[in-house]
Design a protein around this motif. Structure first.
Motif, PDB file in Angstrom:
ATOM      1  N   SER A   1     -10.995 -11.969  -0.380  1.00  0.00           N
ATOM      2  CA  SER A   1     -10.461 -12.377   0.919  1.00  0.00           C
ATOM      3  C   SER A   1     -11.385 -11.893   2.025  1.00  0.00           C
ATOM      4  CB  SER A   1      -9.057 -11.810   1.118  1.00  0.00           C
ATOM      5  OG  SER A   1      -8.569 -12.109   2.416  1.00  0.00           O
ATOM      6  N   GLU A   2     -11.552 -12.700   3.047  1.00  0.00           N
ATOM      7  CA  GLU A   2     -12.413 -12.331   4.174  1.00  0.00           C
ATOM      8  C   GLU A   2     -11.661 -11.501   5.206  1.00  0.00           C
ATOM      9  OE1 GLU A   2     -14.120 -15.849   5.791  1.00  0.00           O
ATOM     10  OE2 GLU A   2     -15.298 -16.310   3.987  1.00  0.00           O
ATOM     11  N   ARG A   3     -10.394 -11.346   5.041  1.00  0.00           N
ATOM     12  CA  ARG A   3      -9.609 -10.594   6.017  1.00  0.00           C
ATOM     13  C   ARG A   3      -8.847  -9.459   5.350  1.00  0.00           C
ATOM     14  NH1 ARG A   3      -4.183 -11.818   5.715  1.00  0.00           N
ATOM     15  NH2 ARG A   3      -3.652 -13.600   4.372  1.00  0.00           N
TER      16      ARG A   3
ATOM     17  N   PRO B   1      -7.325  -0.239  -1.175  1.00  0.00           N
ATOM     18  CA  PRO B   1      -6.435   0.021  -0.037  1.00  0.00           C
ATOM     19  C   PRO B   1      -7.209   0.642   1.124  1.00  0.00           C
ATOM     20  CG  PRO B   1      -6.130   1.705  -1.695  1.00  0.00           C
ATOM     21  CD  PRO B   1      -7.050   0.692  -2.304  1.00  0.00           C
ATOM     22  N   GLU B   2      -7.005   0.095   2.333  1.00  0.00           N
ATOM     23  CA  GLU B   2      -7.612   0.651   3.543  1.00  0.00           C
ATOM     24  C   GLU B   2      -6.712   1.715   4.162  1.00  0.00           C
ATOM     25  OE1 GLU B   2     -10.610  -0.508   5.761  1.00  0.00           O
ATOM     26  OE2 GLU B   2     -11.066  -0.404   3.625  1.00  0.00           O
ATOM     27  N   LYS B   3      -5.398   1.538   4.001  1.00  0.00           N
ATOM     28  CA  LYS B   3      -4.448   2.455   4.627  1.00  0.00           C
ATOM     29  C   LYS B   3      -3.124   2.335   3.896  1.00  0.00           C
ATOM     30  CE  LYS B   3      -2.147   3.284   9.103  1.00  0.00           C
ATOM     31  NZ  LYS B   3      -1.989   2.786  10.487  1.00  0.00           N
ATOM     32  N   LEU B   4      -2.419   3.463   3.770  1.00  0.00           N
ATOM     33  CA  LEU B   4      -1.109   3.468   3.120  1.00  0.00           C
ATOM     34  C   LEU B   4      -0.113   4.225   3.982  1.00  0.00           C
ATOM     35  CD1 LEU B   4       0.961   3.250   0.766  1.00  0.00           C
ATOM     36  CD2 LEU B   4      -0.084   5.329  -0.185  1.00  0.00           C
ATOM     37  N   GLU B   5       1.029   3.583   4.250  1.00  0.00           N
ATOM     38  CA  GLU B   5       2.146   4.252   4.913  1.00  0.00           C
ATOM     39  C   GLU B   5       3.298   4.342   3.920  1.00  0.00           C
ATOM     40  OE1 GLU B   5       3.439   2.452   8.503  1.00  0.00           O
ATOM     41  OE2 GLU B   5       1.728   3.156   9.683  1.00  0.00           O
ATOM     42  N   VAL B   6       3.850   5.535   3.767  1.00  0.00           N
ATOM     43  CA  VAL B   6       5.016   5.749   2.907  1.00  0.00           C
ATOM     44  C   VAL B   6       6.214   5.954   3.821  1.00  0.00           C
ATOM     45  CG1 VAL B   6       6.025   7.155   1.087  1.00  0.00           C
ATOM     46  CG2 VAL B   6       3.539   6.838   1.189  1.00  0.00           C
ATOM     47  N   ILE B   7       7.241   5.129   3.652  1.00  0.00           N
ATOM     48  CA  ILE B   7       8.414   5.200   4.529  1.00  0.00           C
ATOM     49  C   ILE B   7       9.558   5.846   3.770  1.00  0.00           C
ATOM     50  CG2 ILE B   7      10.079   3.906   5.903  1.00  0.00           C
ATOM     51  CD1 ILE B   7       6.812   2.245   5.149  1.00  0.00           C
ATOM     52  N   ASP B   8       9.890   7.070   4.152  1.00  0.00           N
ATOM     53  CA  ASP B   8      11.037   7.796   3.603  1.00  0.00           C
ATOM     54  C   ASP B   8      12.079   7.914   4.709  1.00  0.00           C
ATOM     55  OD1 ASP B   8      10.722   8.378   0.927  1.00  0.00           O
ATOM     56  OD2 ASP B   8       9.436  10.096   1.305  1.00  0.00           O
ATOM     57  N   THR B   9      13.125   7.132   4.664  1.00  0.00           N
ATOM     58  CA  THR B   9      14.146   7.206   5.706  1.00  0.00           C
ATOM     59  C   THR B   9      15.042   8.416   5.454  1.00  0.00           C
ATOM     60  OG1 THR B   9      15.532   5.688   4.447  1.00  0.00           O
ATOM     61  CG2 THR B   9      14.146   4.740   6.148  1.00  0.00           C
TER      62      THR B   9
ATOM     63  N   THR C   1       9.827   3.038   0.508  1.00  0.00           N
ATOM     64  CA  THR C   1       9.040   1.810   0.564  1.00  0.00           C
ATOM     65  C   THR C   1       7.626   2.112   1.063  1.00  0.00           C
ATOM     66  OG1 THR C   1       9.875   1.327   2.790  1.00  0.00           O
ATOM     67  CG2 THR C   1      11.048   0.323   0.929  1.00  0.00           C
ATOM     68  N   PHE C   2       6.756   1.112   0.955  1.00  0.00           N
ATOM     69  CA  PHE C   2       5.337   1.312   1.240  1.00  0.00           C
ATOM     70  C   PHE C   2       4.784   0.136   2.040  1.00  0.00           C
ATOM     71  CE2 PHE C   2       6.622   2.919  -2.873  1.00  0.00           C
ATOM     72  CZ  PHE C   2       6.283   4.270  -2.788  1.00  0.00           C
ATOM     73  N   LYS C   3       3.891   0.466   2.953  1.00  0.00           N
ATOM     74  CA  LYS C   3       3.169  -0.553   3.718  1.00  0.00           C
ATOM     75  C   LYS C   3       1.682  -0.303   3.496  1.00  0.00           C
ATOM     76  CE  LYS C   3       3.196  -2.677   8.320  1.00  0.00           C
ATOM     77  NZ  LYS C   3       3.763  -2.574   9.687  1.00  0.00           N
ATOM     78  N   ILE C   4       1.008  -1.269   2.900  1.00  0.00           N
ATOM     79  CA  ILE C   4      -0.384  -1.068   2.492  1.00  0.00           C
ATOM     80  C   ILE C   4      -1.280  -2.125   3.135  1.00  0.00           C
ATOM     81  CG2 ILE C   4      -1.971  -0.798   0.544  1.00  0.00           C
ATOM     82  CD1 ILE C   4       0.430  -0.289  -1.246  1.00  0.00           C
ATOM     83  N   TRP C   5      -2.379  -1.644   3.715  1.00  0.00           N
ATOM     84  CA  TRP C   5      -3.412  -2.521   4.251  1.00  0.00           C
ATOM     85  C   TRP C   5      -4.509  -2.637   3.180  1.00  0.00           C
ATOM     86  CZ3 TRP C   5      -0.249   0.408   6.993  1.00  0.00           C
ATOM     87  CH2 TRP C   5       0.262  -0.058   8.216  1.00  0.00           C
ATOM     88  N   TRP C   6      -4.856  -3.869   2.814  1.00  0.00           N
ATOM     89  CA  TRP C   6      -5.782  -4.096   1.707  1.00  0.00           C
ATOM     90  C   TRP C   6      -7.064  -4.772   2.171  1.00  0.00           C
ATOM     91  CZ3 TRP C   6      -4.306  -2.587  -3.246  1.00  0.00           C
ATOM     92  CH2 TRP C   6      -2.943  -2.346  -3.456  1.00  0.00           C
TER      93      TRP C   6
END
Length: 408
Positions: free
Chosen positions: A27-29, A1-9, A17-22
């Motif tokens: 993969s080349e991207r 993981p390059e970055k993790l966002e945790v969304i707590d409304t 929920t979670f938004k993860i940059w991998w």
């Protein structure tokens, strides 16, 4: 993981929920795993990684994913977002706290307010035979942004239903209302076929708190599932529920809806009690010349250059007022709308014009029948009057004697 966002409304009944940059050797991207709205649940991310071929041991993915997320949170590497990403106005009744998301709330200047008032007066000139309806739709549009927050507070705003003769100005007036918190777009100005299933309607009303304009909704109301869903959405914060991975979650009903229809009106009394129904009569039809004059003046079909964008000043003012006084959401919505306009005009030392204080009364099925009879009567009178001009009386030799004048 390059970055993790945790969304707590904070204010919504939604799962974390979670938004993860991998980054991956496969993969080349850099790719992102995210679901509807902000983020995705762990089962959704798990299925994406497995389906995309990023795991050699699919049965171990869920455990590894949960461990990784919790470790990044513990090490304070993750970004925790405790807000809402969907534009609109939200309310926590227990803390008496309101939140405005992705909406302009800059204080309007006196010049801004005067420009907006000028536009309102110009609109009045074009709707001079129907100012009560104009006033009602404008005030409903002002309060529409607070529909979801009102439901959070245990109240609700009726959805609006404009019906009547083609060319009488229903859709035009509805588009005018859209300028208060944005402008008409293909996203918020749609046909009934774009919301004629539970899934489509849920997708339409779960994006933001701005109201949605739906034209010719017969296909929606003729289907039992969507007809029943509308009844629920008017009063409930939840539009529908569905599985998201192994989690059975809800789809929020953020947006209220304004319907326009030529003559169709649902015959479900329970549904109509949740609607604010206004009629446009045959006599209110606009000529082609009047339509062209309106378009030349307001450019409603080219919103980016329309002077109606100045109506956004009222929206900013209303958002600021309710943000400072969120308990107003518990009051009668019609009284709050009148109060907002009173304060708006008072900012520049003016009184609210009488026409903006008026309300058109919502109709029922019996009223609709009466209006249809009146429309038919007006239509036939008009036809008789036109026909009378073409009746020529001649003598026995075919010479014109006179024209017959029929009093309509």
């Amino acid at each position: 993981p390059e970055k993790l966002e945790v969304i707590d409304t904070l204010l919504l009944d939604q799962p974390r929920t979670f938004k993860i940059w991998w980054k991956s050797k496969l993969s080349e991207r850099i790719f992102v795993t995210a679901g509807e709205g902000n983020g995705a649940t762990i089962p959704e991310i798990e299925q994406y990684l497995i389906n995309a071929g990023f795991s050699h041991s699919p049965r171990l993915v869920a455990g590894a994913l949960s461990c990784m997320i919790n470790t990044l949170i513990t090490k304070k590497i993750a970004v925790i977002k405790q807000d809402i990403d969907n534009p609109g106005f939200y309310y926590d009744i227990h803390k008496d706290k309101a939140l405005v998301v992705k909406k302009d709330i800059t204080p309007p200047t006196s010049k801004d307010i005067l420009s907006c008032i000028k536009i309102l007066e110009e609109l009045k000139q074009f709707f001079k035979d129907n100012t009560r309806t104009l006033s009602t739709v404008l005030k409903w549009s002002i309060m529409s942004e607070f529909s979801y927050a009102m439901k959070q507070a245990g109240k609700w705003l009726p959805w609006m239903y404009l019906k009547g003769s083609a060319g009488s100005g229903k859709t035009t007036l509805a588009k005018v209302g859209l300028f208060i918190y944005g402008e008409p777009t293909p996203t918020n100005n749609i046909g009934g076929s774009s919301a004629d299933t539970v899934a489509r309607l849920g997708a339409v009303i779960s994006q933001s708190c701005d109201f949605i304009l739906i034209n010719e909704p017969a296909a929606m109301f003729n289907r039992k599932s969507t007809n029943e869903m509308v009844k629920v959405c008017v009063e409930s914060t939840t539009g529908r529920s569905k599985f998201r991975g192994s989690y059975y979650g809800s789809i929020p009903a953020f947006s209220p809806v304004l319907f326009t229809a030529n003559q169709y009106l649902p015959e479900d009394d329970a549904l109509l009690r949740r609607m604010y129904v206004l009629s446009f009569s045959y006599s209110q039809r606009k000529s082609e010349h009047e339509k062209k004059m309106f378009e030349d003046k307001f450019h409603i079909d080219t919103p980016s250059i329309s002077p109606l964008q100045k109506l956004g000043v009222i929206g900013r003012f209303a958002l600021r007022h309710l943000l400072s006084n969120p308990s107003k959401l518990l009051d009668d919505w019609t009284e709050v709308a009148d109060e907002i306009l009173h304060l708006f005009y008072n900012e520049v030392g003016s009184e609210v014009p009488f026409w903006l204080t008026e309300w058109a009364e919502s109709e029922n099925l019996d009223d609709f029948d009466d209006n249809q009879r009146e429309d038919l009567r007006s239509f036939f009178v008009s036809q008789f009057n036109q026909a009378s001009k073409n009746i020529i009386i001649t003598d026995e030799y075919g010479n014109k004697k006179s024209t017959l004048d029929i009093d309509g």
